[in-house]
Design an enzyme around this catalytic site. Structure first.
Site, PDB file in Angstrom:
ATOM      1  N   GLY A  33       0.825  -1.209   0.000  1.00 30.28           N
ATOM      2  CA  GLY A  33       0.000   0.000   0.000  1.00 30.28           C
ATOM      3  C   GLY A  33       0.857   1.254   0.000  1.00 30.28           C
ATOM      4  N   LYS A  99      -7.969  -4.992   6.426  1.00 32.23           N
ATOM      5  CA  LYS A  99      -6.960  -4.839   5.390  1.00 32.23           C
ATOM      6  C   LYS A  99      -7.455  -5.475   4.089  1.00 32.23           C
ATOM      7  CE  LYS A  99      -2.687  -5.573   6.094  1.00 32.23           C
ATOM      8  NZ  LYS A  99      -2.422  -4.406   5.204  1.00 32.23           N
ATOM      9  N   GLY A 100      -6.691  -5.257   3.022  1.00 31.24           N
ATOM     10  CA  GLY A 100      -7.029  -5.906   1.753  1.00 31.24           C
ATOM     11  C   GLY A 100      -7.488  -4.943   0.682  1.00 31.24           C
ATOM     12  N   GLU A 108      -0.332 -10.774   3.291  1.00 32.00           N
ATOM     13  CA  GLU A 108      -0.059  -9.846   4.399  1.00 32.00           C
ATOM     14  C   GLU A 108      -0.354 -10.531   5.732  1.00 32.00           C
ATOM     15  OE1 GLU A 108      -1.003  -5.450   2.546  1.00 32.00           O
ATOM     16  OE2 GLU A 108      -2.682  -6.694   3.114  1.00 32.00           O
ATOM     17  N   LYS A 126      -8.002   6.580   8.763  1.00 25.75           N
ATOM     18  CA  LYS A 126      -8.209   5.134   8.926  1.00 25.75           C
ATOM     19  C   LYS A 126      -8.745   4.750  10.316  1.00 25.75           C
ATOM     20  CE  LYS A 126      -6.299   4.481   4.864  1.00 25.75           C
ATOM     21  NZ  LYS A 126      -5.000   3.885   4.702  1.00 25.75           N
TER      22      LYS A 126
END
Ligand code: 5RP
Length: 228
Positions: A33, A99-100, A108, A126
């Site tokens: 990311g 996540k993802g 991850e 976030k």
């Protein structure tokens, strides 16, 4: 690289703050990311100045970036352990993460869970009181419809993730598809994580329950570090 909310200065502050924890001789998990990318570049500069580390990439993207930064790389199956992982998140609430967003959550999770310490790097956009971000579920292509039905039975709304510069769906580094499953506010992340893990054909999901050891939240004014 996809761009997400939050300023680049905030992401850079977070990534560089976490990179300061990397020490000589460490095996370091390299997350995926735009925020983790700043940590990878910072580690690359440290390697250039003589730091001896080996990186374990979590995706095609992080491998390419680490190669560019001249960080020596190893596979997870070539090391006895991972000392530290630095990774981004799409949302966090305490030590729990979604996540993802880059469809890299399967690798991850393997690397982040193997690490003695996981340092999460993020910008303030976030943070959440309660997780409510759609949960990415990587699925075997043949299991797309059955996994979707199982996600609906859990109260979720699964959407096949569409590619942006290709007709059709996103295909992960592992050759699978991604369902983004909206559940609304997630009151019991551990229970949902267990339920998603039990679905046949679901390779991995993006709920990382209690995995973060530290969260480095960057802003234009500095970095706030929370330890768990
Ligand atoms: C990739 C991820 C990323 O870490 C997450 O999407 C955060 O990315 P960014 O730092 O670009 O906002 O989970 O699968």
């Amino acid at each position: 690289m996809k761009s997400t909310g939050g300023s680049d200065a905030a992401k850079r502050a977070a990534g560089e703050s976490a990179a300061e924890a990397v020490e000589d001789g460490m095996v370091v998990g390299l997350g995926t990311g735009s925020t983790a990318a700043h940590a990878i570049r910072a580690i690359g500069r440290m390697v250039d100045s003589g730091l001896d580390v080996r990186g374990v990439p979590t995706s095609f993207q992080s491998r390419e970036l680490a190669k560019e930064a001249a960080i020596p790389l190893v596979g997870l199956d070539e090391v006895d352990g991972v000392d530290l992982a630095i990774d981004g998140a799409d949302q966090f609430s305490g030590p729990h993460l979604v996540k993802g967003g880059g469809a890299a959550h399967a690798r991850e999770k393997i690397v982040d869970a193997a690490a003695d310490r996981l340092l999460v790097v993020a910008d303030p956009s976030k943070a959440a009181k309660r997780l409510d971000h759609p949960v990415p579920v990587e699925v075997l292509p043949d299991a797309r419809t059955t996994v979707s039905a199982d996600v609906r039975a859990l109260g979720g709304d699964p959407q096949l993730r569409a590619a942006e510069c290709k007709d059709g769906p996103v295909v992960t580094d592992n050759g699978n598809l991604v369902l983004d499953a909206s559940f609304g506010p997630i009151s019991e992340p551990a229970n949902l994580a267990d339920d998603l893990s039990a679905i046949p054909g679901a390779v991995e999901h993006g709920l990382f329950v209690g995995l973060a050891d530290e969260i480095h939240v960057g802003s234009e004014d500095g970095v706030e570090v929370t330890e768990f």
